[in-house]
Design a protein around this motif. Sequence first.
Motif, PDB file in Angstrom:
ATOM      1  N   ALA A  53      42.540  27.589 -13.274  1.00  0.00           N
ATOM      2  CA  ALA A  53      43.255  26.994 -12.143  1.00  0.00           C
ATOM      3  C   ALA A  53      42.261  26.277 -11.245  1.00  0.00           C
ATOM      4  N   ASN A  54      42.537  24.997 -10.953  1.00  0.00           N
ATOM      5  CA  ASN A  54      41.618  24.263 -10.093  1.00  0.00           C
ATOM      6  C   ASN A  54      41.842  24.627  -8.626  1.00  0.00           C
ATOM      7  N   ASP A  55      41.187  23.915  -7.714  1.00  0.00           N
ATOM      8  CA  ASP A  55      41.255  24.257  -6.294  1.00  0.00           C
ATOM      9  C   ASP A  55      42.647  24.079  -5.716  1.00  0.00           C
ATOM     10  N   PHE A 113      32.582  26.807  -8.609  1.00  0.00           N
ATOM     11  CA  PHE A 113      32.177  25.753  -7.678  1.00  0.00           C
ATOM     12  C   PHE A 113      32.464  24.384  -8.281  1.00  0.00           C
ATOM     13  N   ARG A 114      32.395  23.349  -7.428  1.00  0.00           N
ATOM     14  CA  ARG A 114      32.684  21.982  -7.855  1.00  0.00           C
ATOM     15  C   ARG A 114      31.648  21.021  -7.295  1.00  0.00           C
ATOM     16  N   ASN A 182      38.191  31.352   4.085  1.00  0.00           N
ATOM     17  CA  ASN A 182      38.189  30.473   2.920  1.00  0.00           C
ATOM     18  C   ASN A 182      37.314  29.251   3.213  1.00  0.00           C
ATOM     19  N   ILE A 183      36.224  29.104   2.448  1.00  0.00           N
ATOM     20  CA  ILE A 183      35.324  27.978   2.668  1.00  0.00           C
ATOM     21  C   ILE A 183      35.441  26.935   1.558  1.00  0.00           C
ATOM     22  N   SER A 184      36.461  27.057   0.708  1.00  0.00           N
ATOM     23  CA  SER A 184      36.556  26.164  -0.452  1.00  0.00           C
ATOM     24  C   SER A 184      36.732  24.699  -0.064  1.00  0.00           C
ATOM     25  N   GLY A 185      37.212  24.449   1.148  1.00  0.00           N
ATOM     26  CA  GLY A 185      37.381  23.069   1.591  1.00  0.00           C
ATOM     27  C   GLY A 185      36.156  22.491   2.274  1.00  0.00           C
ATOM     28  N   PHE A 186      35.131  23.317   2.460  1.00  0.00           N
ATOM     29  CA  PHE A 186      33.914  22.873   3.140  1.00  0.00           C
ATOM     30  C   PHE A 186      33.124  21.933   2.230  1.00  0.00           C
ATOM     31  N   HIS A 187      32.711  20.783   2.753  1.00  0.00           N
ATOM     32  CA  HIS A 187      31.933  19.813   1.981  1.00  0.00           C
ATOM     33  C   HIS A 187      30.441  20.053   2.233  1.00  0.00           C
ATOM     34  N   PHE A 188      29.735  20.587   1.231  1.00  0.00           N
ATOM     35  CA  PHE A 188      28.294  20.783   1.327  1.00  0.00           C
ATOM     36  C   PHE A 188      27.597  19.525   0.792  1.00  0.00           C
ATOM     37  N   ALA A 189      26.834  18.860   1.649  1.00  0.00           N
ATOM     38  CA  ALA A 189      26.225  17.585   1.286  1.00  0.00           C
ATOM     39  C   ALA A 189      25.296  17.730   0.088  1.00  0.00           C
ATOM     40  N   MET A 190      25.417  16.800  -0.844  1.00  0.00           N
ATOM     41  CA  MET A 190      24.585  16.805  -2.048  1.00  0.00           C
ATOM     42  C   MET A 190      23.459  15.779  -1.958  1.00  0.00           C
ATOM     43  N   SER A 191      23.679  14.711  -1.229  1.00  0.00           N
ATOM     44  CA  SER A 191      22.693  13.633  -1.203  1.00  0.00           C
ATOM     45  C   SER A 191      22.519  13.108   0.217  1.00  0.00           C
ATOM     46  N   ALA A 192      22.294  14.027   1.139  1.00  0.00           N
ATOM     47  CA  ALA A 192      22.126  13.634   2.540  1.00  0.00           C
ATOM     48  C   ALA A 192      20.718  13.083   2.767  1.00  0.00           C
TER      49      ALA A 192
END
Length: 228
Positions: A53-55, A113-114, A182-192
Amino acid sequence: MQLEVVNKEKVIQFCQQILADNIRKSVRIVLDFEQPYETRYSLNLDGYNFVGANDKGRLVKVVPFYRGYWLHFSIEFDLQSRSSKSYDYYLKGVALAIFYGSEATNEEKLLMFRAEWDNKNDEDTRTDNPQPHWHFQNADSYVKAEYVADFNVFMGFKEEESTGFLEEIGEIRPQPTPKSVNISGFHFAMSAGWIFEQPHKHILTEKSLKVWLDKTLKHIKQQLEHYC
């Protein structure tokens, strides 16, 4: 600024090759969803019918990636202009999702994770989410349940006869649960580029997609090899 027009077939072809090289299996990218202005494609591996099941709770196909970890890939295209009669598509977004679960069962695999990249041009000020970015799921309850089940089987306890021994010795520490976080909607920067005073939101192009897809897959596998 308009987003780059791409050739869908060309993009799908090189994505398919990058995925096959990293998974080390012959894979296909197939049409998953289509509307008049938008199309989505996802990864498929013949002979494998495993899902997770996806997000958003939708069941998606997953393929084996590394020692119990599974991969789902999707890519979306949208028309450059919906008022035009031309069929000029741009990259709307791309996503990699890592799941966990046994190949010995058909049970749904657990989303861990995604890694995602949503294409937003400079004029899109609705959100300032970093692009690309990571998302992480809350999986503590699943992990604790597995530990308890494995210990009870080892000790010969029936499911209803759990002694609470693991809690007593501190292997599992009961957590207060006044509310669910729930932190699944949090955007963790990958290329800041903050340390260079550069932005954290980048435009997805055909060229950057090639590099990002290959390097991200290699990075995830390298981390799984070392830490999981």
